[in-house]
Design a protein around this motif. Structure first.
Motif, mmCIF file in Angstrom:
data_model
loop_
_atom_site.group_PDB
_atom_site.id
_atom_site.type_symbol
_atom_site.label_atom_id
_atom_site.label_comp_id
_atom_site.label_asym_id
_atom_site.label_seq_id
_atom_site.Cartn_x
_atom_site.Cartn_y
_atom_site.Cartn_z
ATOM 1 N N LEU A 225 -74.950 18.947 19.901
ATOM 2 C CA LEU A 225 -74.112 19.146 20.845
ATOM 3 C C LEU A 225 -72.843 19.914 20.282
ATOM 4 C CD1 LEU A 225 -72.624 18.742 23.699
ATOM 5 C CD2 LEU A 225 -71.701 16.503 22.579
ATOM 6 N N ILE A 226 -72.384 21.276 20.975
ATOM 7 C CA ILE A 226 -71.521 21.900 20.311
ATOM 8 C C ILE A 226 -70.235 22.058 21.245
ATOM 9 C CG2 ILE A 226 -71.013 24.282 19.466
ATOM 10 C CD1 ILE A 226 -74.645 23.069 19.952
ATOM 11 N N THR A 227 -69.077 21.623 20.661
ATOM 12 C CA THR A 227 -67.758 21.861 21.437
ATOM 13 C C THR A 227 -67.118 23.113 20.841
ATOM 14 O OG1 THR A 227 -66.726 20.316 20.214
ATOM 15 C CG2 THR A 227 -67.842 19.494 22.062
ATOM 16 N N TYR A 228 -66.415 23.789 21.772
ATOM 17 C CA TYR A 228 -65.408 24.690 21.230
ATOM 18 C C TYR A 228 -64.102 25.043 21.982
ATOM 19 C CZ TYR A 228 -67.554 27.128 25.101
ATOM 20 O OH TYR A 228 -67.866 27.555 26.314
ATOM 21 N N ASP A 229 -63.561 25.804 21.393
ATOM 22 C CA ASP A 229 -62.229 26.257 21.737
ATOM 23 C C ASP A 229 -61.943 27.618 22.146
ATOM 24 O OD1 ASP A 229 -61.052 23.464 21.397
ATOM 25 O OD2 ASP A 229 -60.255 23.843 19.546
ATOM 26 N N ALA A 230 -61.442 27.990 23.179
ATOM 27 C CA ALA A 230 -61.383 29.282 23.585
ATOM 28 C C ALA A 230 -59.836 29.643 23.951
ATOM 29 C CB ALA A 230 -62.064 29.580 25.179
ATOM 30 N N PRO A 231 -59.140 29.605 22.925
ATOM 31 C CA PRO A 231 -57.596 29.557 22.966
ATOM 32 C C PRO A 231 -56.853 30.845 23.749
ATOM 33 C CG PRO A 231 -58.399 30.170 20.648
ATOM 34 C CD PRO A 231 -59.580 29.833 21.594
ATOM 35 N N TRP A 232 -57.625 31.895 24.041
ATOM 36 C CA TRP A 232 -57.222 33.120 24.825
ATOM 37 C C TRP A 232 -57.230 32.713 26.074
ATOM 38 C CZ3 TRP A 232 -61.121 32.671 21.304
ATOM 39 C CH2 TRP A 232 -62.538 32.600 21.869
ATOM 40 N N ARG A 233 -57.925 31.749 26.585
ATOM 41 C CA ARG A 233 -57.975 31.498 27.953
ATOM 42 C C ARG A 233 -57.318 30.095 28.263
ATOM 43 N NH1 ARG A 233 -63.623 30.464 30.052
ATOM 44 N NH2 ARG A 233 -62.683 30.745 32.079
ATOM 45 N N LEU A 234 -56.031 30.077 27.729
ATOM 46 C CA LEU A 234 -55.066 29.105 27.818
ATOM 47 C C LEU A 234 -55.462 27.679 27.582
ATOM 48 C CD1 LEU A 234 -53.638 30.046 31.609
ATOM 49 C CD2 LEU A 234 -52.423 30.590 29.408
ATOM 50 N N GLY A 235 -56.064 27.623 26.232
ATOM 51 C CA GLY A 235 -56.272 26.567 25.611
ATOM 52 C C GLY A 235 -57.933 26.051 26.018
ATOM 53 N N ALA A 236 -58.573 26.870 27.092
ATOM 54 C CA ALA A 236 -59.693 26.196 27.394
ATOM 55 C C ALA A 236 -60.718 25.879 26.251
ATOM 56 C CB ALA A 236 -60.230 27.439 28.166
ATOM 57 N N THR A 237 -61.619 24.852 26.832
ATOM 58 C CA THR A 237 -62.698 24.255 25.761
ATOM 59 C C THR A 237 -63.988 24.378 26.534
ATOM 60 O OG1 THR A 237 -61.986 22.026 26.505
ATOM 61 C CG2 THR A 237 -60.958 22.611 24.754
ATOM 62 N N GLY A 238 -64.832 24.280 25.894
ATOM 63 C CA GLY A 238 -66.046 24.053 26.510
ATOM 64 C C GLY A 238 -67.288 23.557 25.568
ATOM 65 N N HIS A 239 -68.660 23.449 26.142
ATOM 66 C CA HIS A 239 -69.594 22.935 25.228
ATOM 67 C C HIS A 239 -70.883 23.457 25.760
ATOM 68 C CE1 HIS A 239 -69.881 20.006 28.628
ATOM 69 N NE2 HIS A 239 -71.176 19.678 28.311
ATOM 70 N N PHE A 240 -72.173 23.388 24.866
ATOM 71 C CA PHE A 240 -73.485 23.705 24.924
ATOM 72 C C PHE A 240 -74.189 23.036 24.260
ATOM 73 C CE2 PHE A 240 -71.879 26.765 21.780
ATOM 74 C CZ PHE A 240 -73.180 26.867 21.006
ATOM 75 N N ARG A 241 -75.579 23.124 24.392
ATOM 76 C CA ARG A 241 -76.468 22.121 23.706
ATOM 77 C C ARG A 241 -77.525 22.978 23.421
ATOM 78 N NH1 ARG A 241 -75.253 18.670 28.634
ATOM 79 N NH2 ARG A 241 -76.749 19.946 29.754
ATOM 80 N N VAL A 242 -77.881 22.671 21.977
ATOM 81 C CA VAL A 242 -79.154 23.317 21.554
ATOM 82 C C VAL A 242 -80.369 22.196 21.168
ATOM 83 C CG1 VAL A 242 -80.046 24.803 19.561
ATOM 84 C CG2 VAL A 242 -77.761 25.122 20.319
ATOM 85 N N SER A 243 -81.439 22.585 21.707
ATOM 86 C CA SER A 243 -82.551 21.441 21.369
ATOM 87 C C SER A 243 -83.665 22.369 20.988
ATOM 88 C CB SER A 243 -82.998 20.867 22.725
ATOM 89 O OG SER A 243 -81.995 20.412 23.403
ATOM 90 N N VAL A 244 -84.374 21.542 19.932
ATOM 91 C CA VAL A 244 -86.004 22.099 19.369
ATOM 92 C C VAL A 244 -86.798 21.232 20.182
ATOM 93 C CG1 VAL A 244 -87.364 22.087 17.691
ATOM 94 C CG2 VAL A 244 -84.916 22.735 17.313
ATOM 95 N N THR A 245 -87.502 22.041 21.055
ATOM 96 C CA THR A 245 -88.715 21.538 21.865
ATOM 97 C C THR A 245 -90.007 22.165 21.518
ATOM 98 O OG1 THR A 245 -88.363 23.237 23.671
ATOM 99 C CG2 THR A 245 -86.966 21.119 23.636
ATOM 100 N N ARG A 246 -91.293 21.549 21.814
ATOM 101 C CA ARG A 246 -92.543 21.935 21.931
ATOM 102 C C ARG A 246 -92.887 22.380 23.142
ATOM 103 N NH1 ARG A 246 -97.902 18.898 20.538
ATOM 104 N NH2 ARG A 246 -96.537 17.191 21.550
ATOM 105 N N HIS A 247 -93.507 23.460 23.428
ATOM 106 C CA HIS A 247 -93.960 23.684 24.745
ATOM 107 C C HIS A 247 -95.494 23.204 24.785
ATOM 108 C CE1 HIS A 247 -96.048 26.621 27.561
ATOM 109 N NE2 HIS A 247 -95.071 26.481 28.282
ATOM 110 N N ILE A 248 -95.599 22.464 25.901
ATOM 111 C CA ILE A 248 -96.921 21.903 26.030
ATOM 112 C C ILE A 248 -97.891 22.350 27.004
ATOM 113 C CG2 ILE A 248 -96.006 19.820 25.003
ATOM 114 C CD1 ILE A 248 -96.115 18.609 27.982
ATOM 115 N N GLY A 249 -97.477 23.433 27.651
ATOM 116 C CA GLY A 249 -98.353 24.078 28.783
ATOM 117 C C GLY A 249 -97.498 24.657 29.804
ATOM 118 N N SER A 250 -98.394 25.254 30.819
ATOM 119 C CA SER A 250 -97.883 25.867 31.927
ATOM 120 C C SER A 250 -98.755 25.533 33.031
ATOM 121 C CB SER A 250 -97.603 27.475 31.902
ATOM 122 O OG SER A 250 -96.683 27.668 30.806
#
Length: 87
Positions: A60-85
């Motif tokens: 889980l990654i949180t970040y600051d975007a100071p040029w947007r009036l102190g805005a913050t945000g987050h995103f997620r990174v996951s390692v997964t295994r594709h098991i089919g379609s």
């Protein structure tokens, strides 16, 4: 990787990066993305970034975007295994 879209704020999968069958390589790639990805909603380079490891295969990654009036945000990174379609 999951992050919010800039224009409507809805969560979406913004990156699927196949790395083959090597789990160690996949985990290293996931961690590199966590530290280097520039979120779509930030618009420019992020300021401070904090990376939290939720498990061996997710961050889980949180970040600051100071040029947007102190805005913050987050995103997620996951390692997964594709098991089919279907379909």
């Amino acid at each position: 990787m999951e992050e919010k879209k800039r224009h409507n704020g809805a969560w979406h999968i913004s990156l699927i990066q196949p790395v083959g069958g090597d789990l160690a390589e996949a985990r290293a790639t996931g961690q590199n993305i966590a530290f280097q990805h520039q979120p779509e909603t930030a618009g420019h380079k992020v300021g401070r970034r904090d990376v939290y490891q939720l498990g061996e295969d997710s961050w889980l990654i949180t970040y600051d975007a100071p040029w947007r009036l102190g805005a913050t945000g987050h995103f997620r990174v996951s390692v997964t295994r594709h098991i089919g379609s279907v379909g």
